[in-house]
Design a protein around this motif. Structure first.
Motif: not given
Length: 128
Positions: A4, A30, A34, A37, A54-55, A57-58, A83, A96-97, A107
């Motif tokens: 990451t 994350g 945006d 990640m 992936f952008r 976080g969670a 999530q 997270l997307s 998503q």
């Protein structure tokens, strides 16, 4: 191996309860605003590869409160691409997307176990 970009971690309140010691705490990890990640290519050996980006976080519920810990394992869970927790109380969504093969972002969810470690013992205390 997928690496990451540098990540940030933030504690927040998921849900406030009448008794402060019963508040639900969350840990967000994350990339703010945006940011990306992680990104990687995937596909068959010798075949064409698709780019995965992936952008965001969670957030995961954080149950290890009122204890001094130097390290701990935390687990993120998802259900059908979402999530289990998507925002702190009264805050915007932090999700997270994923963009796969240049398709529009959707998503996404992740199931992962992370080990958090610190040089000093830390405590999340709900009463202070």
């Amino acid at each position: 191996v997928v690496r990451t970009n540098p990540l940030t971690g933030t504690l927040g309140i998921i849900k406030t309860e009448p008794k402060p010691e019963e508040d639900e705490v969350g840990f967000a990890i994350g990339v703010p605003n945006d940011g990306v990640m992680m990104e990687f290519e995937c596909g068959p050996k010798g075949g064409s590869k698709e780019l995965y980006v992936f952008r965001g976080g969670a957030i995961l519920p954080y149950k290890l409160t009122d204890r001094m810990l130097k390290s701990e394992k935390v687990k993120f869970f998802e259900d059908k691409g979402h999530q289990n927790v998507e925002a702190f109380e009264n805050e915007p969504q932090f999700v997270l997307s994923a963009e796969i093969g240049g398709a529009p972002a959707e998503q996404a969810g992740m199931i992962v176990t992370l080990e958090l470690a610190s040089k000093e013992k830390l405590e999340v205390n709900l009463l202070h």
